[in-house]
Design an enzyme around this catalytic site. Structure first.
Site, PDB file in Angstrom:
ATOM      1  N   GLU A  94      -3.302  -4.673  -2.708  1.00 56.96           N
ATOM      2  CA  GLU A  94      -3.885  -5.588  -3.682  1.00 56.96           C
ATOM      3  C   GLU A  94      -3.877  -4.959  -5.073  1.00 56.96           C
ATOM      4  OE1 GLU A  94      -5.039  -4.556  -0.754  1.00 56.96           O
ATOM      5  OE2 GLU A  94      -6.633  -5.848  -0.025  1.00 56.96           O
ATOM      6  N   ASN A 135       0.837  -1.195   0.000  1.00 61.60           N
ATOM      7  CA  ASN A 135       0.000   0.000   0.000  1.00 61.60           C
ATOM      8  C   ASN A 135       0.875   1.249   0.000  1.00 61.60           C
ATOM      9  OD1 ASN A 135       0.655  -0.668   2.773  1.00 61.60           O
ATOM     10  ND2 ASN A 135      -0.947   0.721   3.479  1.00 61.60           N
ATOM     11  N   CYS A 161     -10.496  -4.294   0.704  1.00 68.66           N
ATOM     12  CA  CYS A 161     -11.595  -3.330   0.726  1.00 68.66           C
ATOM     13  C   CYS A 161     -12.538  -3.665  -0.435  1.00 68.66           C
ATOM     14  CB  CYS A 161     -11.055  -1.907   0.605  1.00 68.66           C
ATOM     15  SG  CYS A 161     -10.378  -1.508  -1.035  1.00 68.66           S
ATOM     16  N   GLU A 210       0.066   5.186   0.684  1.00 60.98           N
ATOM     17  CA  GLU A 210      -0.911   6.211   1.057  1.00 60.98           C
ATOM     18  C   GLU A 210      -0.502   7.575   0.527  1.00 60.98           C
ATOM     19  OE1 GLU A 210      -2.326   4.105   5.221  1.00 60.98           O
ATOM     20  OE2 GLU A 210      -1.221   5.991   5.329  1.00 60.98           O
ATOM     21  N   CYS A 222     -10.999  -3.203  -3.965  1.00 61.59           N
ATOM     22  CA  CYS A 222     -10.038  -4.259  -4.334  1.00 61.59           C
ATOM     23  C   CYS A 222     -10.740  -5.585  -4.567  1.00 61.59           C
ATOM     24  CB  CYS A 222      -8.950  -4.376  -3.274  1.00 61.59           C
ATOM     25  SG  CYS A 222      -7.770  -3.004  -3.362  1.00 61.59           S
ATOM     26  N   CYS A 239      -3.976   0.685  -2.715  1.00 56.64           N
ATOM     27  CA  CYS A 239      -4.002  -0.484  -1.844  1.00 56.64           C
ATOM     28  C   CYS A 239      -2.952  -1.498  -2.319  1.00 56.64           C
ATOM     29  CB  CYS A 239      -5.376  -1.142  -1.877  1.00 56.64           C
ATOM     30  SG  CYS A 239      -6.711  -0.144  -1.215  1.00 56.64           S
TER      31      CYS A 239
END
Length: 134
Positions: A58, A45, A89, A47, A92, A56
């Site tokens: 994934e 990830n 999430c 940010e 994803c 993310c």
């Protein structure tokens, strides 16, 4: 649905947590996706202060697989800096759904070695797909 994470994949996920950029949430996530030929593509990830512009783990791993020409995901592995298991999430889950083979396993690897697996269909019932993976 028990699927053990191969030790090499679990170790690589743990190693990659240090590469995550998570200054806002403090939650470091690493993911690996297995493509149709068995190759594993990793991501973390990243940010960003301009939320939701982050990526993310994934999505990062899926992007790495697609960059290398793969379009059919067999399995996804996840690990994080949190004490328990984590799951993708909603966004994803949809990304996995669109590029996965039916029955694609999503495997969460806990820091204590605990592993739990669910098919993407269980994590995203009635997901939307225009066409089957290529």
């Amino acid at each position: 649905m028990p699927t053990a994470a191969p030790p090499a994949i679990a170790a690589e996920l743990r190693r990659l947590l240090a590469h995550s950029h998570a200054p806002y949430s403090g939650v470091h996530v690493a993911a690996g996706v297995e493509a149709e030929d068995g190759s594993i593509h990793y991501g973390v990830n990243v940010e960003n202060a301009a939320y939701p512009q982050g990526v993310c783990a994934e999505a990062s791993a899926i992007s790495a697989a697609v960059t290398h020409g793969y379009r059919a995901i067999r399995r996804v592995w996840l690990a994080s800096s949190l004490p328990g298991l984590i799951w993708p999430c909603g966004g994803c889950r949809q990304k996995i759904w669109e590029l996965s083979e039916p029955g694609c396993e999503v495997v969460s690897v806990g820091p204590d070695g605990r592993v739990e697996t669910h098919a993407i269909e269980a994590l995203l019932p009635l997901g939307f797909r225009l066409e089957p993976p290529r």
